[in-house]
Scaffold this motif. Structure first.
Motif, mmCIF file in Angstrom:
data_model
loop_
_atom_site.group_PDB
_atom_site.id
_atom_site.type_symbol
_atom_site.label_atom_id
_atom_site.label_comp_id
_atom_site.label_asym_id
_atom_site.label_seq_id
_atom_site.Cartn_x
_atom_site.Cartn_y
_atom_site.Cartn_z
ATOM 1 N N ALA A 320 0.825 -1.212 0.000
ATOM 2 C CA ALA A 320 0.000 0.000 0.000
ATOM 3 C C ALA A 320 0.859 1.262 0.000
ATOM 4 C CB ALA A 320 -0.936 0.001 1.204
ATOM 5 N N ALA A 321 2.008 1.183 0.630
ATOM 6 C CA ALA A 321 2.892 2.356 0.681
ATOM 7 C C ALA A 321 3.286 2.776 -0.729
ATOM 8 C CB ALA A 321 4.127 2.042 1.524
ATOM 9 N N VAL A 322 3.598 1.790 -1.571
ATOM 10 C CA VAL A 322 3.961 2.089 -2.959
ATOM 11 C C VAL A 322 2.753 2.652 -3.721
ATOM 12 C CG1 VAL A 322 4.716 1.065 -5.152
ATOM 13 C CG2 VAL A 322 5.839 0.420 -3.012
ATOM 14 N N GLN A 323 1.592 2.063 -3.449
ATOM 15 C CA GLN A 323 0.388 2.547 -4.129
ATOM 16 C C GLN A 323 0.075 3.992 -3.747
ATOM 17 O OE1 GLN A 323 -2.180 -0.644 -2.886
ATOM 18 N NE2 GLN A 323 -1.787 -1.855 -4.743
ATOM 19 N N LEU A 324 0.286 4.346 -2.491
ATOM 20 C CA LEU A 324 0.097 5.743 -2.063
ATOM 21 C C LEU A 324 1.069 6.650 -2.810
ATOM 22 C CD1 LEU A 324 -0.391 5.255 1.804
ATOM 23 C CD2 LEU A 324 -2.117 6.046 0.172
ATOM 24 N N ALA A 325 2.288 6.174 -2.949
ATOM 25 C CA ALA A 325 3.290 6.958 -3.673
ATOM 26 C C ALA A 325 2.855 7.164 -5.124
ATOM 27 C CB ALA A 325 4.643 6.260 -3.607
ATOM 28 N N LEU A 326 2.353 6.093 -5.724
ATOM 29 C CA LEU A 326 1.909 6.189 -7.121
ATOM 30 C C LEU A 326 0.729 7.151 -7.274
ATOM 31 C CD1 LEU A 326 2.183 2.432 -8.162
ATOM 32 C CD2 LEU A 326 3.473 4.347 -9.164
ATOM 33 N N GLN A 327 -0.044 7.286 -6.208
ATOM 34 C CA GLN A 327 -1.174 8.227 -6.234
ATOM 35 C C GLN A 327 -0.726 9.656 -5.968
ATOM 36 O OE1 GLN A 327 -3.939 6.701 -3.282
ATOM 37 N NE2 GLN A 327 -3.813 4.646 -4.182
ATOM 38 N N GLY A 328 0.579 9.855 -5.805
ATOM 39 C CA GLY A 328 1.092 11.209 -5.591
ATOM 40 C C GLY A 328 1.024 11.696 -4.153
ATOM 41 N N LYS A 329 0.730 10.771 -3.237
ATOM 42 C CA LYS A 329 0.581 11.169 -1.836
ATOM 43 C C LYS A 329 1.939 11.386 -1.162
ATOM 44 C CE LYS A 329 -3.988 10.319 -1.585
ATOM 45 N NZ LYS A 329 -4.754 9.296 -0.893
ATOM 46 N N THR A 330 1.931 12.238 -0.170
ATOM 47 C CA THR A 330 3.106 12.417 0.686
ATOM 48 C C THR A 330 2.622 12.779 2.088
ATOM 49 O OG1 THR A 330 5.231 13.555 0.948
ATOM 50 C CG2 THR A 330 3.400 14.875 0.102
ATOM 51 N N GLY A 331 3.486 12.526 3.068
ATOM 52 C CA GLY A 331 3.098 12.819 4.453
ATOM 53 C C GLY A 331 1.992 11.919 4.963
ATOM 54 N N VAL A 332 1.913 10.721 4.431
ATOM 55 C CA VAL A 332 0.866 9.790 4.859
ATOM 56 C C VAL A 332 1.453 8.423 5.237
ATOM 57 C CG1 VAL A 332 -0.980 10.845 3.490
ATOM 58 C CG2 VAL A 332 0.445 9.034 2.485
ATOM 59 N N MET A 333 0.620 7.608 5.818
ATOM 60 C CA MET A 333 1.014 6.259 6.228
ATOM 61 C C MET A 333 -0.155 5.322 5.972
ATOM 62 S SD MET A 333 2.367 5.070 10.015
ATOM 63 C CE MET A 333 0.801 4.700 10.810
ATOM 64 N N PRO A 334 0.082 4.168 5.337
ATOM 65 C CA PRO A 334 -0.994 3.186 5.251
ATOM 66 C C PRO A 334 -1.266 2.622 6.650
ATOM 67 C CG PRO A 334 1.049 2.253 4.409
ATOM 68 C CD PRO A 334 1.337 3.691 4.724
ATOM 69 N N ILE A 335 -2.498 2.317 6.914
ATOM 70 C CA ILE A 335 -2.863 1.774 8.225
ATOM 71 C C ILE A 335 -3.809 0.588 8.061
ATOM 72 C CG2 ILE A 335 -2.607 3.964 9.470
ATOM 73 C CD1 ILE A 335 -5.696 4.228 9.312
ATOM 74 N N VAL A 336 -3.999 -0.139 9.169
ATOM 75 C CA VAL A 336 -4.968 -1.225 9.211
ATOM 76 C C VAL A 336 -6.270 -0.671 9.786
ATOM 77 C CG1 VAL A 336 -5.525 -3.495 10.176
ATOM 78 C CG2 VAL A 336 -3.143 -2.929 9.595
ATOM 79 N N VAL A 337 -7.335 -0.816 9.028
ATOM 80 C CA VAL A 337 -8.654 -0.391 9.503
ATOM 81 C C VAL A 337 -9.489 -1.638 9.761
ATOM 82 C CG1 VAL A 337 -10.760 0.891 8.938
ATOM 83 C CG2 VAL A 337 -8.520 1.728 8.152
ATOM 84 N N ARG A 338 -9.953 -1.802 10.989
ATOM 85 C CA ARG A 338 -10.805 -2.957 11.297
ATOM 86 C C ARG A 338 -12.242 -2.590 10.945
ATOM 87 N NH1 ARG A 338 -10.711 -6.805 16.563
ATOM 88 N NH2 ARG A 338 -8.529 -6.136 16.483
ATOM 89 N N THR A 339 -12.848 -3.397 10.076
ATOM 90 C CA THR A 339 -14.220 -3.088 9.673
ATOM 91 C C THR A 339 -15.223 -3.985 10.385
ATOM 92 O OG1 THR A 339 -13.934 -4.552 7.775
ATOM 93 C CG2 THR A 339 -13.558 -2.207 7.415
ATOM 94 N N SER A 340 -14.724 -5.065 10.987
ATOM 95 C CA SER A 340 -15.641 -5.961 11.704
ATOM 96 C C SER A 340 -14.853 -6.842 12.671
ATOM 97 C CB SER A 340 -16.397 -6.835 10.693
ATOM 98 O OG SER A 340 -16.987 -7.949 11.329
ATOM 99 N N ASP A 341 -15.426 -7.030 13.856
ATOM 100 C CA ASP A 341 -14.807 -7.915 14.847
ATOM 101 C C ASP A 341 -15.109 -9.377 14.542
ATOM 102 O OD1 ASP A 341 -13.325 -6.482 16.705
ATOM 103 O OD2 ASP A 341 -15.099 -5.868 17.825
ATOM 104 N N GLU A 342 -16.378 -9.658 14.236
ATOM 105 C CA GLU A 342 -16.801 -11.053 14.067
ATOM 106 C C GLU A 342 -17.789 -11.161 12.914
ATOM 107 O OE1 GLU A 342 -16.088 -14.559 14.395
ATOM 108 O OE2 GLU A 342 -15.254 -13.448 16.073
ATOM 109 N N PRO A 343 -17.433 -11.639 11.762
ATOM 110 C CA PRO A 343 -16.094 -12.146 11.431
ATOM 111 C C PRO A 343 -15.084 -10.999 11.359
ATOM 112 C CG PRO A 343 -17.414 -12.008 9.440
ATOM 113 C CD PRO A 343 -18.328 -11.662 10.574
ATOM 114 N N TYR A 344 -13.852 -11.314 11.737
ATOM 115 C CA TYR A 344 -12.811 -10.284 11.686
ATOM 116 C C TYR A 344 -12.552 -9.888 10.247
ATOM 117 C CZ TYR A 344 -8.189 -8.098 11.937
ATOM 118 O OH TYR A 344 -7.134 -7.234 11.813
ATOM 119 N N GLN A 345 -12.658 -8.589 9.987
ATOM 120 C CA GLN A 345 -12.364 -8.073 8.656
ATOM 121 C C GLN A 345 -11.578 -6.791 8.771
ATOM 122 O OE1 GLN A 345 -16.386 -7.931 7.095
ATOM 123 N NE2 GLN A 345 -16.105 -9.846 5.971
#
Lengths: 420, 420
Positions: A320-345
């Motif tokens: 994802a870091a490379v993809q952010l770079a390709l999108q022209g982003k700077t000053g950002v960080m890819p993160i893990v977003v939890r969308t569901s506990d059960e089932p874990y997603q």
């Protein structure tokens, strides 16, 4: 368009899966050769960049880059070196930009914890100021699990799994011997300021009465009397008592128990290790025979028992870091977003480095049981998905994992040397 | 013919695979229901037999018995309790026979090390004398690998694999940080009298320069000056130094370094742990930053990284023990016979308990390098096949191994109680 090169660096304490992140990053960059130049890596992290020691990862075989996914440690070397503020350390920041210029670096990826996010953020600012803008992407990594915004940090889940599996196994051992031998076992784990890793030990307790019977957190000042009562109760109920202690546990005065001024017969001071202190306290107070273990770096490098979830997230962060770079982003960080506990997603999200830098995510008090010696259902709900799945490294015929050592060939220097 | 029951007991320190032996024994006995009665197991080993606490394994489900193959610890409980000579402990031997009589025991299987072989041998003699002959079969088990005649001891190979994998992994961690942080890592392993386990760490060194750079054996009195020289040389050559130390290492006066009379700030004596002593010695002498780990019970219970060879041999010993019983043998022990180094081949053999009892197999001096800090090619040839192969336990969806807890239902008592 002249393709710009990428520069990747590993920072701070390594993890069982930081190389999986490097793998994801390099493999993704290699997919975009039309837009991206080479991937360089700082030898021993940012110190290598300051010294213009850049590793050319394009010299590595595809299979060796793939093997990073299952190799612990930091394949390019890491370092403990924190750049201070821009005013204080202006020469260092300027040197970074000078190195970037000399090697046509358009993208800087800094793989680390909160300090590294701060550095990556500052580098993005100074680049702009000095007229050599570089896209700066933070990439999360820390076994301490203390980065804000991201749901969890790559590296933590595998350490958590190691600790939970280890205390489960050692407890089976103690349980079978307790009638005539050791009744108390103490396992020391990392986490000087936050009890995330110690809390993970609690996952081994599937049912009431299961080990560990006690967890000692850095968040809770140690009440020796309450501890002894709890130990005695466990031994009477289950025949033995199994304890996970964080290296950062402190006494009622707030002093680290591991820093208690011990000296050995040779006069060596401060041997470290809080497990032996707790174990001796229990034997002195209750007379039970004890054993203790300090897993230290073993927990942080145990790629052989990494969590699949963790490996996948670590890899995804690099990609994802490379993809952010390709999108022209700077000053950002890819993160893990939890969308569901059960089932874990979960999915990949992004955060502003300015919001990540220099902020520690502490473990919420509601994750610790009322008596301070265990974890709650809320903690379990958060932690459990992070240790899920197995992702074994390949083994060679000699019974040992097939970990890779890269060639790590350096790019020829173009600049004069720099005094660190 | 009235079928006689079998009585199995686990003895001494448990191993990652002692339950695999129990599994082999029970599964084999269940194959011969026409000739053999039930398999009972002593609760907490021989102490349970003396107390007439016999577990009825016929109450356990087939799948639970099968799960013993991958469950560490001692499923029926073990104990540290050595019967003395027949004259000294006549009452205890007579009690054993009384329990055997009461429960129609025709076969006694004692799963342990040298002491257990001795006990099993004596029980076979006393049974004859008292007119209640019982077939007594020793079953080998010890992580210490110190039983004679057998090529190796079930339990050792898995601990050896754990130690080799752990030092390999931790060394990758140290190597990547050494330029700016920890330069010396010390891993303490078990083996108070013989260096078999410490030697196994040397398997991680596939090529010259690979870690561990130093092994400290109980067989070699520690030469502090030589150690410091060797550490300095490694750090200069490789950037770091990785060390495996046996808990039994001794100083020039022959005193255990771990028993060096340390006291902590609370006045607690003898914390144990030789790794911190060695680590502090190196930092004091050379100034290098160190880290150390004490794996303690973790190494002895780490079924998650057991060696396939070891699991297979452990299972085979249990199975062979029943076959020896069916052949009418007594006073014997199944053993591992190595028939070829390369390719590694082994078969089950048998040994007289009288020849196994009370004899320790020390590690040959030719397995230790001339300078005393490493292993030789001969050691590697012997050790390497023993850690071969992986044999992972199944995991549940929660990311933890699926270890079994048996019901361990007791057979109703028939005798009056016995004062141990």
């Amino acid at each position: 368009m002249i393709k710009k090169n990428l520069l990747y660096a590993q920072s701070g304490g390594v993890t069982p899966v930081i190389n999986a992140t490097a793998c994801g990053l390099i493999e993704e960059a290699r997919q975009h050769r039309d837009q991206l130049g080479k991937v360089y890596a700082g030898k021993n992290g940012i110190m290598g960049i300051l010294n213009e020691q850049l590793i050319d990862t394009s010299k590595e075989r595809k299979s060796d880059i793939a093997a990073l996914r299952h190799t612990p440690g930091g394949a390019f070397g890491s370092c403990r070196f924190k750049l201070k503020g821009i005013e204080e350390s202006r020469a260092q920041y300027e040197r970074l930009i000078e190195v970037f210029k000399a090697h046509n670096i358009g993208y800087f990826f800094y793989n680390g914890g909160g300090d590294s996010a701060d550095t990556a953020y500052k580098v993005s600012q100074i680049g702009d100021k000095l007229g050599f803008p570089v896209q700066c992407i933070g990439v999360p990594k820390t076994i301490d699990n203390d980065l804000p915004i991201t749901d969890n940090c790559p590296g933590f889940g595998s350490v958590a799994k190691y600790v939970a599996v280890s205390i489960m196994e050692a407890s089976l051992d103690v349980e079978s011997m307790a009638s005539s031998s050791t009744k108390v076992f103490v396992l020391e784990v990392m986490g000087r300021h936050a009890g995330w890793i110690a809390a993970a030990g609690g996952l081994a307790q599937r049912q009431k009465g299961d080990p560990p019977h006690i967890i000692l957190f850095p968040e809770i000042l140690l009440d020796e009397k309450a501890l002894l009562q709890k130990v005695e109760k466990a031994v009477k109920a289950y025949g033995y008592c199994s304890i996970v202690v964080s290296e950062g546990v402190r006494d009622q005065q707030g002093r680290f128990l591991a820093d208690s001024g011990r000296r050995d017969a040779f006069g060596h001071a401060q041997l470290g290790g809080v497990a032996p202190v707790i174990a001796a306290m229990i034997t002195d107070g209750l007379g039970y025979k004890h054993h203790w273990a300090v897993s230290d770096y073993l927990q942080r490098s145990a790629r052989h028992i990494a969590a699949k979830t963790d490996v996948e997230q670590a890899y995804a962060m690099g990609k994802a870091a490379v993809q952010l770079a390709l999108q022209g982003k700077t000053g950002v960080m890819p993160i893990v977003v939890r969308t569901s506990d059960e089932p874990y997603q979960w999915k990949v999200g992004e955060a502003d480095l300015a919001k990540v830098a220099n902020r520690e995510k502490m473990m919420p008090r509601r994750f610790i049981s009322t008596d301070g010696f265990g974890i709650t259902a809320a903690a379990r709900r958060y932690l459990e998905p992070l240790i899920r799945g197995e992702d074994y490294p390949p083994y060679t015929a000699d019974g040992l994992p097939q970990y890779v050592h890269l060639k790590n060939l350096l790019v020829p220097k173009k600049l004069s040397s720099f005094e660190l």
